[in-house]
Design a protein around this motif. Structure first.
Motif, PDB file in Angstrom:
ATOM      1  N   ARG A 176       0.835  -1.204   0.000  1.00  0.00           N
ATOM      2  CA  ARG A 176       0.000   0.000   0.000  1.00  0.00           C
ATOM      3  C   ARG A 176       0.869   1.253   0.000  1.00  0.00           C
ATOM      4  O   ARG A 176       0.561   2.220  -0.710  1.00  0.00           O
ATOM      5  CB  ARG A 176      -0.927  -0.017   1.205  1.00  0.00           C
ATOM      6  CG  ARG A 176      -1.887   1.173   1.229  1.00  0.00           C
ATOM      7  CD  ARG A 176      -2.740   1.146   2.498  1.00  0.00           C
ATOM      8  NE  ARG A 176      -3.469  -0.122   2.562  1.00  0.00           N
ATOM      9  CZ  ARG A 176      -4.181  -0.496   3.627  1.00  0.00           C
ATOM     10  NH1 ARG A 176      -4.222   0.291   4.708  1.00  0.00           N
ATOM     11  NH2 ARG A 176      -4.827  -1.659   3.617  1.00  0.00           N
ATOM     12  N   PHE A 177       1.939   1.263   0.831  1.00  0.00           N
ATOM     13  CA  PHE A 177       2.794   2.468   0.927  1.00  0.00           C
ATOM     14  C   PHE A 177       3.976   2.412  -0.020  1.00  0.00           C
ATOM     15  O   PHE A 177       4.442   3.440  -0.505  1.00  0.00           O
ATOM     16  CB  PHE A 177       3.309   2.633   2.372  1.00  0.00           C
ATOM     17  CG  PHE A 177       2.202   2.922   3.354  1.00  0.00           C
ATOM     18  CD1 PHE A 177       1.693   4.210   3.467  1.00  0.00           C
ATOM     19  CD2 PHE A 177       1.655   1.915   4.126  1.00  0.00           C
ATOM     20  CE1 PHE A 177       0.678   4.474   4.358  1.00  0.00           C
ATOM     21  CE2 PHE A 177       0.637   2.186   5.026  1.00  0.00           C
ATOM     22  CZ  PHE A 177       0.148   3.460   5.146  1.00  0.00           C
ATOM     23  N   PHE A 178       4.474   1.200  -0.261  1.00  0.00           N
ATOM     24  CA  PHE A 178       5.631   1.055  -1.139  1.00  0.00           C
ATOM     25  C   PHE A 178       5.303  -0.011  -2.213  1.00  0.00           C
ATOM     26  O   PHE A 178       5.669  -1.181  -2.076  1.00  0.00           O
ATOM     27  CB  PHE A 178       6.872   0.616  -0.341  1.00  0.00           C
ATOM     28  CG  PHE A 178       7.240   1.575   0.762  1.00  0.00           C
ATOM     29  CD1 PHE A 178       7.924   2.738   0.471  1.00  0.00           C
ATOM     30  CD2 PHE A 178       6.881   1.279   2.066  1.00  0.00           C
ATOM     31  CE1 PHE A 178       8.258   3.595   1.496  1.00  0.00           C
ATOM     32  CE2 PHE A 178       7.214   2.147   3.082  1.00  0.00           C
ATOM     33  CZ  PHE A 178       7.890   3.317   2.805  1.00  0.00           C
ATOM     34  N   PRO A 179       4.555   0.354  -3.240  1.00  0.00           N
ATOM     35  CA  PRO A 179       4.247  -0.627  -4.292  1.00  0.00           C
ATOM     36  C   PRO A 179       5.499  -1.083  -5.011  1.00  0.00           C
ATOM     37  O   PRO A 179       6.501  -0.361  -5.069  1.00  0.00           O
ATOM     38  CB  PRO A 179       3.319   0.155  -5.236  1.00  0.00           C
ATOM     39  CG  PRO A 179       3.632   1.587  -4.973  1.00  0.00           C
ATOM     40  CD  PRO A 179       4.028   1.694  -3.547  1.00  0.00           C
ATOM     41  N   GLU A 180       5.442  -2.280  -5.494  1.00  0.00           N
ATOM     42  CA  GLU A 180       6.607  -2.842  -6.172  1.00  0.00           C
ATOM     43  C   GLU A 180       6.890  -2.052  -7.444  1.00  0.00           C
ATOM     44  O   GLU A 180       6.006  -1.714  -8.200  1.00  0.00           O
ATOM     45  CB  GLU A 180       6.346  -4.320  -6.529  1.00  0.00           C
ATOM     46  CG  GLU A 180       7.541  -4.995  -7.167  1.00  0.00           C
ATOM     47  CD  GLU A 180       7.290  -6.471  -7.430  1.00  0.00           C
ATOM     48  OE1 GLU A 180       7.702  -6.951  -8.490  1.00  0.00           O
ATOM     49  OE2 GLU A 180       6.665  -7.120  -6.547  1.00  0.00           O
ATOM     50  N   ARG A 181       8.168  -1.779  -7.678  1.00  0.00           N
ATOM     51  CA  ARG A 181       8.575  -0.989  -8.838  1.00  0.00           C
ATOM     52  C   ARG A 181       9.675  -1.729  -9.589  1.00  0.00           C
ATOM     53  O   ARG A 181      10.393  -2.555  -9.015  1.00  0.00           O
ATOM     54  CB  ARG A 181       9.059   0.390  -8.404  1.00  0.00           C
ATOM     55  CG  ARG A 181       7.994   1.211  -7.691  1.00  0.00           C
ATOM     56  CD  ARG A 181       8.536   2.551  -7.242  1.00  0.00           C
ATOM     57  NE  ARG A 181       7.564   3.291  -6.477  1.00  0.00           N
ATOM     58  CZ  ARG A 181       6.589   4.026  -6.995  1.00  0.00           C
ATOM     59  NH1 ARG A 181       6.473   4.110  -8.328  1.00  0.00           N
ATOM     60  NH2 ARG A 181       5.735   4.671  -6.226  1.00  0.00           N
ATOM     61  N   PHE A 210      15.905  -4.916 -16.413  1.00  0.00           N
ATOM     62  CA  PHE A 210      15.206  -4.162 -15.373  1.00  0.00           C
ATOM     63  C   PHE A 210      15.627  -4.714 -14.000  1.00  0.00           C
ATOM     64  O   PHE A 210      16.039  -5.863 -13.871  1.00  0.00           O
ATOM     65  CB  PHE A 210      13.692  -4.243 -15.578  1.00  0.00           C
ATOM     66  CG  PHE A 210      13.116  -5.611 -15.363  1.00  0.00           C
ATOM     67  CD1 PHE A 210      12.676  -6.023 -14.096  1.00  0.00           C
ATOM     68  CD2 PHE A 210      13.020  -6.518 -16.443  1.00  0.00           C
ATOM     69  CE1 PHE A 210      12.153  -7.295 -13.940  1.00  0.00           C
ATOM     70  CE2 PHE A 210      12.498  -7.781 -16.244  1.00  0.00           C
ATOM     71  CZ  PHE A 210      12.059  -8.174 -14.988  1.00  0.00           C
ATOM     72  N   ILE A 211      15.497  -3.837 -13.037  1.00  0.00           N
ATOM     73  CA  ILE A 211      15.781  -4.202 -11.633  1.00  0.00           C
ATOM     74  C   ILE A 211      14.464  -4.126 -10.881  1.00  0.00           C
ATOM     75  O   ILE A 211      13.770  -3.112 -10.925  1.00  0.00           O
ATOM     76  CB  ILE A 211      16.818  -3.257 -11.004  1.00  0.00           C
ATOM     77  CG1 ILE A 211      18.147  -3.354 -11.759  1.00  0.00           C
ATOM     78  CG2 ILE A 211      17.029  -3.586  -9.528  1.00  0.00           C
ATOM     79  CD1 ILE A 211      19.184  -2.339 -11.297  1.00  0.00           C
ATOM     80  N   ARG A 212      14.162  -5.173 -10.174  1.00  0.00           N
ATOM     81  CA  ARG A 212      12.904  -5.251  -9.439  1.00  0.00           C
ATOM     82  C   ARG A 212      13.117  -4.730  -8.024  1.00  0.00           C
ATOM     83  O   ARG A 212      13.979  -5.224  -7.284  1.00  0.00           O
ATOM     84  CB  ARG A 212      12.437  -6.705  -9.415  1.00  0.00           C
ATOM     85  CG  ARG A 212      11.097  -6.899  -8.727  1.00  0.00           C
ATOM     86  CD  ARG A 212      10.750  -8.362  -8.745  1.00  0.00           C
ATOM     87  NE  ARG A 212       9.505  -8.607  -8.026  1.00  0.00           N
ATOM     88  CZ  ARG A 212       8.997  -9.815  -7.794  1.00  0.00           C
ATOM     89  NH1 ARG A 212       9.672 -10.891  -8.245  1.00  0.00           N
ATOM     90  NH2 ARG A 212       7.860  -9.954  -7.156  1.00  0.00           N
ATOM     91  N   LEU A 213      12.355  -3.718  -7.616  1.00  0.00           N
ATOM     92  CA  LEU A 213      12.428  -3.145  -6.261  1.00  0.00           C
ATOM     93  C   LEU A 213      11.217  -3.610  -5.480  1.00  0.00           C
ATOM     94  O   LEU A 213      10.097  -3.159  -5.735  1.00  0.00           O
ATOM     95  CB  LEU A 213      12.464  -1.613  -6.334  1.00  0.00           C
ATOM     96  CG  LEU A 213      13.672  -1.012  -7.060  1.00  0.00           C
ATOM     97  CD1 LEU A 213      13.540   0.506  -7.132  1.00  0.00           C
ATOM     98  CD2 LEU A 213      14.971  -1.420  -6.385  1.00  0.00           C
ATOM     99  N   LYS A 214      11.484  -4.533  -4.559  1.00  0.00           N
ATOM    100  CA  LYS A 214      10.385  -5.051  -3.759  1.00  0.00           C
ATOM    101  C   LYS A 214       9.928  -4.025  -2.721  1.00  0.00           C
ATOM    102  O   LYS A 214      10.646  -3.080  -2.394  1.00  0.00           O
ATOM    103  CB  LYS A 214      10.831  -6.333  -3.044  1.00  0.00           C
ATOM    104  CG  LYS A 214      11.195  -7.472  -4.009  1.00  0.00           C
ATOM    105  CD  LYS A 214      11.596  -8.706  -3.221  1.00  0.00           C
ATOM    106  CE  LYS A 214      11.955  -9.857  -4.166  1.00  0.00           C
ATOM    107  NZ  LYS A 214      12.366 -11.070  -3.419  1.00  0.00           N
ATOM    108  N   SER A 215       8.737  -4.285  -2.191  1.00  0.00           N
ATOM    109  CA  SER A 215       8.200  -3.386  -1.156  1.00  0.00           C
ATOM    110  C   SER A 215       9.078  -3.399   0.089  1.00  0.00           C
ATOM    111  O   SER A 215       9.349  -2.356   0.707  1.00  0.00           O
ATOM    112  CB  SER A 215       6.763  -3.813  -0.802  1.00  0.00           C
ATOM    113  OG  SER A 215       5.941  -3.730  -1.942  1.00  0.00           O
ATOM    114  N   SER A 216       9.563  -4.590   0.475  1.00  0.00           N
ATOM    115  CA  SER A 216      10.408  -4.678   1.678  1.00  0.00           C
ATOM    116  C   SER A 216      11.732  -3.953   1.476  1.00  0.00           C
ATOM    117  O   SER A 216      12.237  -3.265   2.386  1.00  0.00           O
ATOM    118  CB  SER A 216      10.666  -6.142   2.013  1.00  0.00           C
ATOM    119  OG  SER A 216      11.290  -6.804   0.901  1.00  0.00           O
ATOM    120  N   THR A 217      12.262  -4.053   0.255  1.00  0.00           N
ATOM    121  CA  THR A 217      13.531  -3.344  -0.012  1.00  0.00           C
ATOM    122  C   THR A 217      13.336  -1.842   0.059  1.00  0.00           C
ATOM    123  O   THR A 217      14.168  -1.116   0.618  1.00  0.00           O
ATOM    124  CB  THR A 217      14.048  -3.742  -1.394  1.00  0.00           C
ATOM    125  OG1 THR A 217      14.198  -5.165  -1.461  1.00  0.00           O
ATOM    126  CG2 THR A 217      15.379  -3.080  -1.678  1.00  0.00           C
TER     127      THR A 217
END
Length: 436
Positions: A15-20, A32-39
């Motif tokens: 909700r606050f940090f959607p995956e990018r 591409f580099i996947r930025l997880k919500s936890s990261t």
């Protein structure tokens, strides 16, 4: 439970940090580099922590800088105030020293005046006795002269009766004429002697009246001298009484102790008095003896003042840095005097050196034992100039100021102990300010 908790946590983070996804494109390929919500959450927390730490550290540094500036300004203000107070105390000490010197000069002048007045008093007393002796001689001569005059008058009356009786019974013989001539000559000589006796008696009366007038003038002069001497002794002795009393010393006990040490006859403390020759003492004799007793007391005070520590241990300019009293729960048993390194240190009274060596926290230390159970100590010296067992006098140089032992700067620690117990040295120094 763990799976559900992980799912809920991941949903909140989404909700606050959607995956990018971060695309990296090159000429031949695209990645591409996947930025997880936890990261993203960890990166955000790390960044927030760094920013917070930087903000707090900056605020602390600013507060410390502001506080340090305030402390420095306050310390400077306190230092200026302390320096002004020290300058005021130094000026007051100099004024006290000037007053003490003036008082010493007045005291010496009073002693000289007392000495000259005593000489005049003794001379006037001698002249008065000589005049009294002369009057007694004149009165004796006058009485003898009066008796001789009465005897001559009786002889003259007897001759006159003989002459009168012979004039009735005698005849005109030559023998009677010769007798009459002899009687006439005797009568003339007797009359001349009578006249001479009368003249001598008148001269004696005139001389007696003149000598009586001189005696009255001498008595008036003696009374003036007595009053001046009594006033001078009062002015000289009373300040000394107060000085010893302020120092907590009984004047009578001190003077008796000094008198016991000078019992030899003919010395400086031999009591003086006018003899009454077995008669009742006159008023002048009693006044003279009272003045001489006061002079004896003044002389005793002079000796006692040399044996008690009423002087200051320094003659050069100095300032007080610490007084007598408790410091952080411990007794500071002396008074500290600050001056340049090597400033001469002097004994404050006559006494005997009982210690002149190194002594633990005192550094180079000199102890002097005085009369009346008093001991003085001089600590932190750079050089000692006396030896154990040496007798020293008041004002004698015993060492130089230094910074030995437990000391934070060049100064003298001066202590006074009575019966082994420390007392405030300023009691003695202040007690002598009005006298010396």
């Amino acid at each position: 439970m763990r799976t559900r908790l992980a799912i809920k946590t991941h949903a909140i983070l989404e909700r606050f940090f959607p995956e990018r996804r971060l695309f990296l494109r090159s000429d031949n390929d695209t990645r591409f580099i996947r930025l997880k919500s936890s990261t993203q959450a960890i990166a955000f927390l790390g960044t927030a922590l760094v920013i917070s730490w930087t903000t707090i550290a900056t605020a602390i540094l600013l507060m410390d800088s502001i506080g340090a500036g305030n402390f420095r300004e306050q310390a400077k203000r306190e230092q200026i105030t302390y320096q002004q107070r020290l300058n005021a105390l130094s000026a007051e000490r100099d004024n006290r020293a000037s007053e003490a010197l003036a008082a010493q000069n007045r005291f010496n002048a009073a002693l000289k005046q007392i000495s000259s007045m005593q000489t005049e008093l003794l001379e006037s007393e001698t002249r008065r006795r000589e005049l009294e002796t002369g009057i007694d001689v004149i009165q004796t001569t006058l009485r003898d002269t009066m008796k001789a005059r009465e005897s001559v008058s009786d002889q003259l009356a007897a001759l006159e009766e003989q002459i009168q009786g012979g004039s009735v019974a005698v005849s005109g013989t030559s023998q009677e004429d010769n007798t009459l001539d002899i009687l006439s000559d005797a009568l003339a000589r007797t009359a001349a002697e009578r006249d001479q006796v009368i003249a001598d008696a008148q001269d004696a009366l005139i001389r007696a009246s003149e000598m009586q007038a001189q005696i009255e003038m001498m008595e008036e002069k003696n009374d003036t001298i007595f009053r001046q001497l009594e006033d001078a002794m009062t002015v000289s002795v009373k300040p000394l009484d107060k000085m010893f009393e302020k120092a907590g010393m009984d004047p009578d006990r001190i003077l008796n102790q000094v008198r016991k040490g000078y019992t030899g006859q003919g010395g400086p403390l031999t009591p003086l008095s006018f003899s009454t020759m077995g008669q009742e003492p006159s008023g002048d004799t009693m006044r003279a003896n009272s003045i001489l007793n006061q002079m004896d007391r003044l002389n005793l005070y002079r000796i006692a003042a040399q044996k008690a520590p009423f002087a200051t241990p320094l003659k050069d300019p100095f300032r007080f840095t610490s007084g007598f009293g408790y410091r952080w729960g411990r007794l500071h048993a002396g008074t500290d005097f600050a001056a340049p390194h090597g400033t001469p240190i002097y004994s404050t009274a006559d006494g005997v050196v009982v210690h002149a060596d190194w002594s633990s926290g005192y550094g180079r230390l000199v102890k002097i034992q005085h009369e009346f159970g008093i001991e003085t100590r001089y600590a932190h010296m750079s050089k000692i100039r006396v030896k154990t067992g040496q007798r020293v006098s008041r004002g004698q140089r015993i060492g130089d100021m230094g910074n030995t032992g437990r000391s934070t700067g060049t100064h003298l620690r001066y202590e006074v102990r009575v019966g082994g117990k420390p007392v405030n040295p300023m009691i003695y120094i202040k007690a002598a300010n009005d006298v010396f």
